[in-house]
Write an enzyme that holds these catalytic residues in place. Sequence first.
Site: not given
Ligand code: URA
Length: 207
Positions: A103, A107, A199, A202
Amino acid sequence: MAELHIVEHPVIAERLTRIRAIESGTSEFRHALHDVARLMCFEVTRNLETEPCAVTTPLIETEGCRLKRSVVLVPILRAGVGMLHGFTEILTEAAVGYVGMYRDEETLEPHSYYCKMPPGIEDAEVILIDPMLATGNSSADAADQIKREGARRIRFACLIAAPEGVEAFHKRHPDIPVYTAALDEKLNERAYIVPGLGDAGDRYFGT
Ligand code: URA
């Protein structure tokens, strides 16, 4: 009619609480995600078709069954890998393909950087896997890609979905049932799911 299945189970709910908790470290996060994926696998595969086959027990020949089609698991890189092991523990014969998406943090648009499917995907039951169904853009793009590769029977398994993401995904892919362990409240302005878990990549990879 687009299908949304919220997989409710006390053990899944308990593990999901550990996954969400900010104080859970990499090890606890990994183990709990693995457990949830393994438990969810039963529900995600509940309506796979079987066909009869003969089986010989130590006593007699009788009728058993086998899965009618092979299964292909497709985790979306990278966070989808966190749920792969739980599925392969149950679907031990499943082939694995990968779709790589990242991602753009400016953007918030998804970009594809990898797509490799095993042969025979046209006739297989395909399970697309990604823990977070947030905006729905990357999972819908991944579904586009595997359809272009020939997949015709697809279901999508995630851990946490945002209502906006489910709607956006089903707008583009009303034929793909979505299975999630939780339907959360909303997305925030950075397209993170709230309450969510942060995330997923992560936290799973300790980065
Ligand atoms: N990706 C993630 O890892 N966490 C989110 O909250 C949204 C997308």
